[in-house]
Write a protein that holds these residues in place. Structure first.
Motif, PDB file in Angstrom:
ATOM      1  N   GLN A  58     -72.706  -8.839 -37.500  1.00 54.76           N
ATOM      2  CA  GLN A  58     -71.326  -7.975 -37.671  1.00 54.76           C
ATOM      3  C   GLN A  58     -71.383  -6.560 -36.878  1.00 54.76           C
ATOM      4  N   ARG A  59     -72.401  -5.862 -37.525  1.00 59.12           N
ATOM      5  CA  ARG A  59     -72.579  -4.538 -36.901  1.00 59.12           C
ATOM      6  C   ARG A  59     -72.611  -4.393 -35.238  1.00 59.12           C
ATOM      7  N   PHE A  60     -73.126  -5.634 -34.835  1.00 65.15           N
ATOM      8  CA  PHE A  60     -72.934  -5.334 -33.361  1.00 65.15           C
ATOM      9  C   PHE A  60     -71.689  -5.542 -32.873  1.00 65.15           C
ATOM     10  N   PHE A  61     -70.907  -6.433 -33.418  1.00 66.97           N
ATOM     11  CA  PHE A  61     -69.428  -6.680 -32.876  1.00 66.97           C
ATOM     12  C   PHE A  61     -68.622  -5.588 -33.215  1.00 66.97           C
ATOM     13  N   LEU A  62     -68.763  -4.795 -34.343  1.00 69.94           N
ATOM     14  CA  LEU A  62     -68.185  -3.639 -34.724  1.00 69.94           C
ATOM     15  C   LEU A  62     -68.244  -2.534 -33.793  1.00 69.94           C
ATOM     16  N   THR A  63     -69.592  -2.357 -33.431  1.00 70.08           N
ATOM     17  CA  THR A  63     -70.080  -1.308 -32.607  1.00 70.08           C
ATOM     18  C   THR A  63     -69.435  -1.554 -31.167  1.00 70.08           C
ATOM     19  N   ALA A  64     -69.668  -2.729 -30.715  1.00 68.42           N
ATOM     20  CA  ALA A  64     -69.204  -3.003 -29.357  1.00 68.42           C
ATOM     21  C   ALA A  64     -67.691  -2.987 -29.192  1.00 68.42           C
ATOM     22  N   SER A  65     -67.015  -3.400 -30.161  1.00 65.51           N
ATOM     23  CA  SER A  65     -65.435  -3.460 -30.462  1.00 65.51           C
ATOM     24  C   SER A  65     -64.958  -1.783 -30.237  1.00 65.51           C
ATOM     25  N   SER A  66     -65.571  -1.315 -31.192  1.00 60.28           N
ATOM     26  CA  SER A  66     -65.190   0.390 -31.213  1.00 60.28           C
ATOM     27  C   SER A  66     -65.324   0.991 -29.973  1.00 60.28           C
ATOM     28  N   VAL A  67     -66.628   0.939 -29.193  1.00 58.09           N
ATOM     29  CA  VAL A  67     -66.546   1.523 -28.083  1.00 58.09           C
ATOM     30  C   VAL A  67     -65.730   0.941 -27.065  1.00 58.09           C
ATOM     31  N   LEU A  68     -65.404  -0.299 -26.962  1.00 56.12           N
ATOM     32  CA  LEU A  68     -64.466  -0.862 -25.825  1.00 56.12           C
ATOM     33  C   LEU A  68     -63.085  -0.546 -26.246  1.00 56.12           C
ATOM     34  N   LEU A  69     -62.674  -0.255 -27.407  1.00 55.12           N
ATOM     35  CA  LEU A  69     -61.325   0.166 -27.921  1.00 55.12           C
ATOM     36  C   LEU A  69     -61.141   1.812 -27.292  1.00 55.12           C
ATOM     37  N   VAL A  70     -62.201   2.591 -27.500  1.00 56.96           N
ATOM     38  CA  VAL A  70     -62.057   3.938 -27.290  1.00 56.96           C
ATOM     39  C   VAL A  70     -61.847   4.151 -25.780  1.00 56.96           C
ATOM     40  N   CYS A  71     -62.833   3.334 -25.075  1.00 51.62           N
ATOM     41  CA  CYS A  71     -62.665   3.382 -23.437  1.00 51.62           C
ATOM     42  C   CYS A  71     -61.307   2.543 -22.650  1.00 51.62           C
ATOM     43  N   SER A  72     -60.725   1.700 -23.538  1.00 50.50           N
ATOM     44  CA  SER A  72     -59.457   1.193 -23.166  1.00 50.50           C
ATOM     45  C   SER A  72     -58.297   1.967 -23.671  1.00 50.50           C
ATOM     46  N   LEU A  73     -58.283   2.469 -24.664  1.00 47.66           N
ATOM     47  CA  LEU A  73     -57.233   3.173 -25.263  1.00 47.66           C
ATOM     48  C   LEU A  73     -56.819   4.444 -24.600  1.00 47.66           C
ATOM     49  N   LEU A  74     -57.797   5.213 -24.639  1.00 46.42           N
ATOM     50  CA  LEU A  74     -57.569   6.711 -24.035  1.00 46.42           C
ATOM     51  C   LEU A  74     -57.322   6.800 -22.754  1.00 46.42           C
ATOM     52  N   PRO A  75     -57.918   5.822 -21.726  1.00 43.95           N
ATOM     53  CA  PRO A  75     -57.302   5.877 -20.375  1.00 43.95           C
ATOM     54  C   PRO A  75     -55.980   5.208 -20.413  1.00 43.95           C
ATOM     55  N   ALA A  76     -55.504   4.031 -21.112  1.00 42.54           N
ATOM     56  CA  ALA A  76     -53.930   3.784 -21.112  1.00 42.54           C
ATOM     57  C   ALA A  76     -53.160   4.853 -21.751  1.00 42.54           C
ATOM     58  N   LEU A  77     -53.429   5.547 -22.669  1.00 46.31           N
ATOM     59  CA  LEU A  77     -52.543   6.659 -23.276  1.00 46.31           C
ATOM     60  C   LEU A  77     -52.400   7.941 -21.833  1.00 46.31           C
ATOM     61  N   GLY A  78     -53.707   8.063 -21.367  1.00 46.62           N
ATOM     62  CA  GLY A  78     -53.397   8.999 -20.205  1.00 46.62           C
ATOM     63  C   GLY A  78     -52.547   8.415 -19.107  1.00 46.62           C
ATOM     64  N   ALA A  79     -52.667   7.448 -18.691  1.00 47.75           N
ATOM     65  CA  ALA A  79     -52.138   6.911 -17.674  1.00 47.75           C
ATOM     66  C   ALA A  79     -50.542   6.723 -17.839  1.00 47.75           C
ATOM     67  N   GLN A  80     -50.367   6.421 -19.412  1.00 44.35           N
ATOM     68  CA  GLN A  80     -48.901   6.542 -19.620  1.00 44.35           C
ATOM     69  C   GLN A  80     -48.100   7.677 -19.685  1.00 44.35           C
ATOM     70  N   TRP A  81     -49.039   8.831 -20.124  1.00 48.94           N
ATOM     71  CA  TRP A  81     -48.443  10.048 -20.072  1.00 48.94           C
ATOM     72  C   TRP A  81     -48.348  10.607 -18.752  1.00 48.94           C
ATOM     73  N   ALA A  82     -49.386  10.371 -17.543  1.00 49.32           N
ATOM     74  CA  ALA A  82     -49.091  10.417 -16.083  1.00 49.32           C
ATOM     75  C   ALA A  82     -47.794  10.065 -15.755  1.00 49.32           C
ATOM     76  N   LEU A  83     -47.361   8.686 -16.380  1.00 49.21           N
ATOM     77  CA  LEU A  83     -46.315   8.011 -15.639  1.00 49.21           C
ATOM     78  C   LEU A  83     -44.974   8.698 -16.257  1.00 49.21           C
ATOM     79  N   ALA A  84     -44.910   9.358 -17.445  1.00 47.67           N
ATOM     80  CA  ALA A  84     -43.916  10.004 -17.884  1.00 47.67           C
ATOM     81  C   ALA A  84     -43.630  11.362 -17.190  1.00 47.67           C
ATOM     82  N   LYS A  85     -44.623  11.802 -16.507  1.00 41.40           N
ATOM     83  CA  LYS A  85     -44.423  13.182 -15.655  1.00 41.40           C
ATOM     84  C   LYS A  85     -43.985  12.593 -14.119  1.00 41.40           C
TER      85      LYS A  85
END
Length: 635
Positions: free
Chosen positions: A108-135
């Motif tokens: 459980q610790r492995f999947f929790l750590t891996a999923s947290s890392v993957l979520l941060v590395c996916s969500l921040l670029p998506a928010l940044g890209a969406q912000w760039a599109l809005a401009k």
């Protein structure tokens, strides 16, 4: 521009929040939990599927932007699957079995750590890209928009990777705890307490140093004594090499090098520093404290302090063996090294006190001895016998000095001493959710001191430092006791409260946040005791709501030592000797619960926000330069 579609990103975020709330926040509400998880998974799946459909239809620059967003959505969906697996739902659905609980925990610790890392590395670029599109979205600039999206998404990924790296570094640092000493080497300088002691002497102080002509330890000591001589004008410095000056060595009975002697008349005290700088360095850092102790031994007569025993006090070595009420056998069979409160006994010894225990077996039920300079009652668990209370009251009537430190949750009460001391004790523990230690809610930190001479040094040094009390009670002043002057010298913060029901939490319906009196100074002002005994010196007493500040564990915490030291000077009418003791010794940095929360959010959100802001500023500046160059070429 059709690529924008910000509602898909909001749908993705809403789905992720719903799953987290169902799995963590509402875990105890089964129907709501399942509903939120199912709705969240459906929302994330729908957002990913729709983004995939738009990706297939797009072409050229629009397709490159859709590719970035699709990959971010896919990463978020995969992270969600890992999170559900770590929460146990995936283990149940997959029908996995483990040999033991440790194996399941690692899975459980492995999947929790891996999923947290993957979520941060996916969500921040998506928010940044969406912000760039809005401009963007202006006609004919699709290629510029695609470049903006790629750069902003890359910046978001960089911030995410930096956050992950900091998290991993923090984990490794906590797991593999190692310490290195990078402290500077510095000798303490004379404080105000040592200065006042020297000024109170009836003759100049002679300081003799026995070192070779050239030696680094001698140079460090000379810096201290030269400064002491400058600020007092009452220090005579003598330097000796015992091989070249045998007469001086004989006068001071010096049998070795590396010694410093303090002499007044025919009496002297010495400090042995030795000739090895590494071994002498710890003493040099606290040289002012050591000198203070030696000068007190030299300048004041030896005094006797009596510590009561037989009632479960902190200093009673038999307290744990006789838990019943009433007196216990006298602890005279215990050697000095086995007695409790070794730190406090050493501290009193440095102040030139002779420490003796006093119980029923050696006269407490009859009278406090006439040679008692002070009586200390530290954390009694059981009530005193009536004869013992009479002896204490008689001692106060004779102008005695008393230290009474109480504990919550005991059978001892103030009933027998209330009419002499003019205070009542509230045994409810005083807590503070903001100024308490994060790892122990019983520990209260306060820097609220009065201007009373018993807290001269703490009131001066209260900025950035605090007194630390563990499970303290509080006092209220009794106004119906004539001839007694009471003053609160230590108060709790305004955010503190008395824990009336003992649940270690604030209940706003029954408990009130306000300041509480944690320590009280009492002085008789009419020159007579309650029983009518006349004495030019009225009694003095210091009352503390926590006896733990006298224990070896808490003696050196925060301002506890100077709080008690100044109090002792006041009890013996030596307020002029109270003052600052300079120390260059490293002390641990302690944070309150509120400070820990502030540091947590500063590190987790503040640092990435600074990096992100810096990156966006650089990108914006580059774009302005590019636009300026394009306009110049067009003109």
């Amino acid at each position: 521009m059709g690529v924008k579609r910000p509602w898909l990103t909001w749908l993705l975020l809403a789905g992720l929040v719903a799953v987290y709330a169902g799995a963590r926040v509402f875990a105890g509400m089964e129907y709501l939990r399942i509903g939120l998880i199912v709705a969240g998974v459906a929302a994330v799946g729908a957002a990913k599927a729709m983004r995939a459909a738009y990706w297939r239809k797009a072409s050229d620059d629009a397709r490159s932007m859709e590719t970035i967003l699709f990959l971010c959505y896919a990463g978020a969906a995969l992270a969600l699957a890992g999170f559900l697996t770590a929460c146990g739902l995936g283990v149940v659905l997959l029908g996995l079995e483990f040999e033991d609980s440790w194996s399941e925990q690692r899975f459980q610790r492995f999947f929790l750590t891996a999923s947290s890392v993957l979520l941060v590395c996916s969500l921040l670029p998506a928010l940044g890209a969406q912000w760039a599109l809005a401009k963007g979205g202006h006609a004919g600039v699709l290629r510029v928009d695609a470049l903006r999206v790629r750069q902003t998404a890359a910046g978001g990924l960089s911030v995410a990777l930096a956050a992950v790296a900091l998290t991993l570094i923090g984990y490794v640092a906590a797991t593999f705890d190692r310490a290195a000493d990078f402290t500077y080497n510095r000798t303490a300088m004379p404080g105000s307490s040592v200065r006042e002691i020297v000024l109170s002497m009836d003759e100049p102080l002679r300081v003799a140093l026995f070192f070779p002509d050239v030696h680094p330890i001698k140079d460090e000591v000379l810096v201290y004594v030269n400064e002491l001589a400058r600020i007092t004008g009452r220090v005579v410095i003598e330097e000796y090499d015992r091989f070249h000056d045998p007469a001086g060595a004989e006068e001071y009975e010096a049998r070795g090098d590396g010694m410093v002697y303090f002499r007044k008349g025919d009496a002297y005290e010495r400090i042995v520093l030795g000739m090895d700088m590494e071994q002498a360095r710890p003493q040099l850092r606290v040289l002012d404290s050591i000198v203070q102790g030696r000068l007190l031994l030299l300048n004041r007569e030896r005094r006797t302090v009596y510590l009561t025993t037989g009632h479960g006090e902190l200093n009673d070595p038999l307290a744990g063996e006789y838990p019943g009420s009433g007196p216990v056998p006298d602890p005279g069979e215990f050697g000095p090294g086995l007695l409790p409160l070794q730190g406090r006994r050493q501290f009193l010894g440095l102040l030139n006190y002779d420490i003796r225990d006093l119980g029923v077996g050696n006269g407490l039920a009859e009278a406090v001895p006439d040679d008692a300079a002070m009586l200390m009652i530290l954390g009694p668990r059981r009530p005193f016998l009536e004869a013992e209370i009479d002896a204490v009251r008689d001692y106060l009537d004779r102008g005695g000095s008393l230290v009474l430190a109480l504990e919550t949750g005991t059978e001892f009460t103030m009933a027998g001493l209330r009419d002499h001391l003019g205070v009542d004790f509230d045994p409810a523990m005083v807590l503070d959710d903001q100024q308490g230690m994060s790892n122990d809610p019983r520990v209260l930190m306060t820097s609220r001191f009065s201007m009373h001479p018993a807290v001269t040094t703490p009131s001066r040094e209260s900025i950035g430092q605090s007194v630390m009390m563990a499970g303290t009670g509080s006092f209220t002043q009794a106004e119906d006791v004539p001839g007694v002057q009471t003053e609160a010298i230590v108060e709790s913060p305004l955010s503190s409260y008395a824990d009336l029901n003992g649940n270690l939490a604030f209940d706003d319906d029954t408990e009130e946040q306000r300041n509480h009196f944690l320590a009280i100074a009492v002085e008789r002002t009419d020159g007579a005791g309650a029983a009518g005994a006349e004495d030019e010196r009225g009694m003095r007493a210091l009352l503390y709501g926590d006896a733990e500040i006298f224990s070896d564990q808490w003696i050196g915490a925060g301002l506890n030592t100077v709080l008690i030291g100044d109090g002792l000077f006041w009890l013996h009418r030596e307020e002029n000797l109270a003052g600052e003791v300079i120390s260059e010794e490293d002390v641990p940095v302690l944070h309150t619960r509120a400070e820990n929360v502030l540091w947590f959010y500063t590190v987790i959100f503040g640092a990435p926000a600074v990096v992100l802001g810096l990156g966006l500023t650089i990108i914006y500046a580059r774009r302005r330069q590019g636009r300026g160059a394009a306009e110049a070429e067009g003109s």
